[in-house]
Design a protein around this motif. Structure first.
Motif, PDB file in Angstrom:
ATOM      1  N   MET A  13       0.854  -1.181   0.000  1.00 49.78           N
ATOM      2  CA  MET A  13       0.000   0.000   0.000  1.00 49.78           C
ATOM      3  C   MET A  13       0.893   1.235   0.000  1.00 49.78           C
ATOM      4  O   MET A  13       1.677   1.446   0.916  1.00 49.78           O
ATOM      5  CB  MET A  13      -0.906   0.008   1.232  1.00 49.78           C
ATOM      6  CG  MET A  13      -1.922   1.124   1.203  1.00 49.78           C
ATOM      7  SD  MET A  13      -2.976   1.226   2.674  1.00 49.78           S
ATOM      8  CE  MET A  13      -3.522  -0.432   2.899  1.00 49.78           C
ATOM      9  N   HIS A  14       0.767   2.043  -1.059  1.00 49.69           N
ATOM     10  CA  HIS A  14       1.586   3.256  -1.184  1.00 49.69           C
ATOM     11  C   HIS A  14       0.890   4.481  -0.609  1.00 49.69           C
ATOM     12  O   HIS A  14       1.549   5.405  -0.149  1.00 49.69           O
ATOM     13  CB  HIS A  14       1.916   3.523  -2.658  1.00 49.69           C
ATOM     14  CG  HIS A  14       2.795   2.472  -3.249  1.00 49.69           C
ATOM     15  ND1 HIS A  14       4.130   2.372  -2.959  1.00 49.69           N
ATOM     16  CD2 HIS A  14       2.510   1.454  -4.085  1.00 49.69           C
ATOM     17  CE1 HIS A  14       4.640   1.355  -3.615  1.00 49.69           C
ATOM     18  NE2 HIS A  14       3.678   0.770  -4.300  1.00 49.69           N
ATOM     19  N   ASP A  15      -0.427   4.490  -0.690  1.00 49.32           N
ATOM     20  CA  ASP A  15      -1.189   5.656  -0.268  1.00 49.32           C
ATOM     21  C   ASP A  15      -2.568   5.178   0.147  1.00 49.32           C
ATOM     22  O   ASP A  15      -3.105   4.241  -0.440  1.00 49.32           O
ATOM     23  CB  ASP A  15      -1.295   6.637  -1.443  1.00 49.32           C
ATOM     24  CG  ASP A  15      -1.813   8.000  -1.038  1.00 49.32           C
ATOM     25  OD1 ASP A  15      -1.777   8.319   0.165  1.00 49.32           O
ATOM     26  OD2 ASP A  15      -2.269   8.743  -1.920  1.00 49.32           O
ATOM     27  N   VAL A  16      -3.155   5.832   1.157  1.00 47.00           N
ATOM     28  CA  VAL A  16      -4.493   5.464   1.597  1.00 47.00           C
ATOM     29  C   VAL A  16      -5.221   6.715   2.074  1.00 47.00           C
ATOM     30  O   VAL A  16      -4.599   7.654   2.577  1.00 47.00           O
ATOM     31  CB  VAL A  16      -4.444   4.380   2.711  1.00 47.00           C
ATOM     32  CG1 VAL A  16      -3.816   4.909   3.983  1.00 47.00           C
ATOM     33  CG2 VAL A  16      -5.819   3.806   2.972  1.00 47.00           C
ATOM     34  N   SER A  17      -6.527   6.739   1.852  1.00 48.56           N
ATOM     35  CA  SER A  17      -7.364   7.838   2.323  1.00 48.56           C
ATOM     36  C   SER A  17      -8.674   7.241   2.814  1.00 48.56           C
ATOM     37  O   SER A  17      -8.837   6.023   2.853  1.00 48.56           O
ATOM     38  CB  SER A  17      -7.632   8.830   1.188  1.00 48.56           C
ATOM     39  OG  SER A  17      -8.492   8.257   0.223  1.00 48.56           O
ATOM     40  N   GLU A  18      -9.625   8.084   3.171  1.00 43.63           N
ATOM     41  CA  GLU A  18     -10.931   7.585   3.614  1.00 43.63           C
ATOM     42  C   GLU A  18     -11.680   6.883   2.484  1.00 43.63           C
ATOM     43  O   GLU A  18     -12.502   6.018   2.727  1.00 43.63           O
ATOM     44  CB  GLU A  18     -11.796   8.745   4.117  1.00 43.63           C
ATOM     45  CG  GLU A  18     -11.403   9.242   5.481  1.00 43.63           C
ATOM     46  CD  GLU A  18     -12.379  10.274   5.999  1.00 43.63           C
ATOM     47  OE1 GLU A  18     -13.597  10.152   5.732  1.00 43.63           O
ATOM     48  OE2 GLU A  18     -11.924  11.197   6.670  1.00 43.63           O
ATOM     49  N   THR A  19     -11.383   7.269   1.242  1.00 45.59           N
ATOM     50  CA  THR A  19     -12.158   6.756   0.112  1.00 45.59           C
ATOM     51  C   THR A  19     -11.483   5.648  -0.686  1.00 45.59           C
ATOM     52  O   THR A  19     -12.139   4.982  -1.480  1.00 45.59           O
ATOM     53  CB  THR A  19     -12.509   7.896  -0.856  1.00 45.59           C
ATOM     54  OG1 THR A  19     -11.299   8.502  -1.319  1.00 45.59           O
ATOM     55  CG2 THR A  19     -13.371   8.943  -0.176  1.00 45.59           C
TER      56      THR A  19
END
Length: 86
Positions: A13-19
């Motif tokens: 996982m390189h990037d994560v947000s709420e969406t």
């Protein structure tokens, strides 16, 4: 992991947000049904998010988190408010 459990791939996982999240998949995803899948966030599988495929760019994929929608209650034709039936 597939919704029906038929396939599983390791990823980073390189990037994560709420969406959603941006992932690099280590093995080939060719031929897999990726419309919907689970992103397992723990080794035991107890923490996960249901995802839809947003985009593919080589080894990287975009995962959009599917939001849980509460079920609507059926209307009975009567409405009760402040102890009054309407």
């Amino acid at each position: 992991m597939a919704i029906d459990g038929t396939w599983r791939r390791d990823c980073i996982m390189h990037d994560v947000s709420e969406t959603g999240a941006r992932l690099s998949v280590r093995d080939s995803i060719e031929g897999l049904k990726l419309k919907e899948f689970f992103l397992l966030l723990s080794s035991t599988g107890l923490t996960y998010r249901r995802c839809e495929l947003a985009w593919v760019n080589g080894e990287e994929i975009g995962a959009k988190f599917v939001q849980h929608r509460p079920k609507r209650k059926k209307r009975t034709g009567r409405f009760q408010h402040n102890n009054l039936e309407v």
